[in-house]
Design an enzyme around this catalytic site. Structure first.
Site, PDB file in Angstrom:
ATOM      1  N   GLU A   1       9.122  -3.765  17.282  1.00  0.00           N
ATOM      2  CA  GLU A   1      10.436  -3.672  16.714  1.00  0.00           C
ATOM      3  C   GLU A   1      11.051  -4.660  17.713  1.00  0.00           C
ATOM      4  O   GLU A   1      11.381  -4.180  18.679  1.00  0.00           O
ATOM      5  CB  GLU A   1      11.080  -2.498  16.403  1.00  0.00           C
ATOM      6  CG  GLU A   1      12.184  -2.476  15.546  1.00  0.00           C
ATOM      7  CD  GLU A   1      13.391  -2.323  16.280  1.00  0.00           C
ATOM      8  OE1 GLU A   1      13.987  -3.743  16.554  1.00  0.00           O
ATOM      9  OE2 GLU A   1      14.042  -1.220  16.836  1.00  0.00           O
TER      10      GLU A   1
ATOM     11  N   CYS B   1      20.238  -3.601  18.162  1.00  0.00           N
ATOM     12  CA  CYS B   1      19.173  -4.545  17.612  1.00  0.00           C
ATOM     13  C   CYS B   1      19.664  -4.914  16.334  1.00  0.00           C
ATOM     14  O   CYS B   1      19.394  -5.995  15.839  1.00  0.00           O
ATOM     15  CB  CYS B   1      17.779  -3.955  17.863  1.00  0.00           C
ATOM     16  SG  CYS B   1      17.461  -2.500  16.785  1.00  0.00           S
TER      17      CYS B   1
END
Length: 493
Positions: free
Chosen positions: A236, A270
């Site tokens: 990720e 993020c």
């Protein structure tokens, strides 16, 4: 600092909070071996036993909320309320993984088809064994939980390497599982501490999978190292998430949501919004609304702070560089500017008229900054959104066309008319495309990420004369099969 010591500090003040040992390759390998010893016990405990252990862990976290959130506030820097919201998401994901693993991963019978009707066909999802998790500092318990809780629920043991910037939080988090389950053997969830070399040692330690959250360059290095032993990876990585404000959006609500998505946690998210594309018919009104939402936001470490300090000091220089590049290339600051960048804190910055090839648009900034661009249509907004190498998540604001617009975006998740909602819905898988990574956490797909697929075909009885996979098969049997195949598959044109 000595060669074998990691210093944990408060990013708002520089205060020393703790010192931790640096685990070298031998120490990491030993920790993984201990996790492997107990892996069979944890696997054989079964879904119901693991469920109870995970729920006890969640209860322990609730009972110790104040201690944990204060530690997050001190070591990560985010306000205590934001730390509590992070914990809330952790609890929801632990609960979902614990209660849904049995349903999602139980053996499933599938149709064997007409030519194998004498067989039983079953798909099973046994655990991998030992999973290594390398976590980030921006959401030091929420983000790793997407791997840790789901891997544990699937039957794996876990070795967790927290970020060097949030080591105390990571160690507390891992130890809390054991404290919540004193009747279980140690080693089910353990932490190793250190810098990049410790994480690299975990990748090559013999774990059965690596789950990493962090930058794209680091993710590529991890993938390359894991490829040496064909160790599977879940990555990720970064994002450069865009928001689209369509002509029929609730402009005030969109501005409020985007202000939070861009600036919360000092922009260190993020899936935080870093780019906004606004239909020209509502552009001026959106800018006015956005400015009004941001005018009174102030970073700090006190109870009245809107958000906290930059957790990683070197990120401050990158944010400054992105702002400077945008301004030098013709961009204008609607809110803030270079003067907003301090030694530990950065005030909100909104840049307009910024070229699409500027660093503030193409690279992940990971700070409380935002670029806003006027577009002539949704088509232009979609094209610009998809032009990025990143494809983590997105947000769409439209009263009537949100799903339609969202389906055109090359991303892993889209929130419509609200900020980052997908991250709070445990059943939704989460992960990106392109430079944003590989694989999924959360939901059923997140559970299956930490299993291997095992297919079973069991012959229940023999059919005389129908042994096709045998040198003793008869020509008459094949002739019958040819006629059946013609009837089944040869009639379509």
């Amino acid at each position: 600092m000595t060669e074998d010591t990691l210093r944990s500090v408060n990013p708002a003040t520089g205060e020393l909070l703790a010192e931790w040992p640096i685990d070298d390759e031998a120490s990491v390998t030993a920790t993984v071996e201990r996790a492997r010893v107990v892996a069979s016990f944890w696997r054989e405990l079964g879904f119901d036993g693991r469920k109870q252990a995970l729920l006890r862990w969640a209860s322990y976290l609730v009972r110790n909320t104040d201690e944990l959130t204060e530690l997050i506030h001190k070591e990560n820097g985010k306000p205590a309320e934001d730390a509590y919201l992070e914990l809330m998401l952790v609890l929801e994901h632990i609960d979902w993984a614990a209660k849904n693993a049995k349903r999602a991963l139980a053996p499933k019978r599938v149709s064997p088809g007409p030519f194998m009707a004498n067989h039983e066909a079953v798909v099973e999802h046994p655990p991998l064994g030992v999973v290594g998790v390398i976590g980030p500092w921006n959401y030091p318990i929420y983000t790793p939980t997407g791997s840790v809780a789901y891997a544990l629920a699937a039957g794996n043991t876990v070795v967790f390497k927290p970020s060097e910037y949030t080591t105390s939080i990571g160690v507390w988090y891992a130890r809390s599982f054991a404290l919540a389950n004193p009747q279980l053997p140690g080693g089910i969830l353990t932490a190793v501490t250190g810098f990049g070399a410790t994480g690299a040692a975990l990748v090559t330690s013999g774990v059965d999978k690596i789950a990493f959250t962090g930058s794209t360059p680091t993710g590529k290095r991890i993938m390359a190292a894991a490829a040496e032993t064909l160790t599977p990876v879940l990555l990720e990585c970064g994002g450069k998430d865009a928001a689209i404000v369509a002509h029929d959006a609730d402009v005030s609500a969109a501005a409020d949501a985007i202000a939070w998505a861009a600036m919360a946690n000092s922009g260190q998210t993020c899936v935080g919004t870093e780019r906004v594309y606004v239909d020209e018919t509502v552009y001026d009104r959106f800018l006015a609304e956005l400015k009004s939402k941001l005018d009174n936001l102030k970073p700090g470490s006190g109870a009245d702070a809107s958000y906290g300090p930059m957790t990683m000091p070197k990120q401050i220089d990158l944010v400054r560089e992105h702002i400077a590049d945008a301004l030098e290339r013709g961009g204008r600051a609607l809110v803030g500017g270079l003067e907003s960048v301090g030694d530990r804190f950065i005030g909100p910055v909104v840049l307009i008229d910024t070229p699409e090839d500027s660093r503030a648009v193409t690279e992940e900034t990971f700070g409380p900054t935002l670029t806003v661009r006027k577009v002539k249509s949704v088509d232009e907004a979609v094209e610009l959104t998809n032009a990025s190498e990143f494809g983590l998540a997105s947000t769409v604001f439209s009263k009537s066309h949100g799903m339609e617009i969202g389906r055109r975006l090359r991303v892993g998740a889209t929130s419509i008319n609200a900020p980052l909602s997908f991250g709070a819905i445990s059943a939704l898988p989460f992960g990106g495309t392109g430079a944003s990574g590989i694989g999924r956490i959360h939901g059923e797909e997140g559970l299956r990420e930490f299993t291997r697929t095992h297919s079973f075909a069991r012959q229940r009885f023999a059919i005389p004369g129908m042994a096709l996979l045998s040198f003793g098969r008869k020509a008459s049997t094949v002739a019958v099969i040819r006629r059946v195949i013609g009837l089944k598959h040869g009639r379509h044109s």
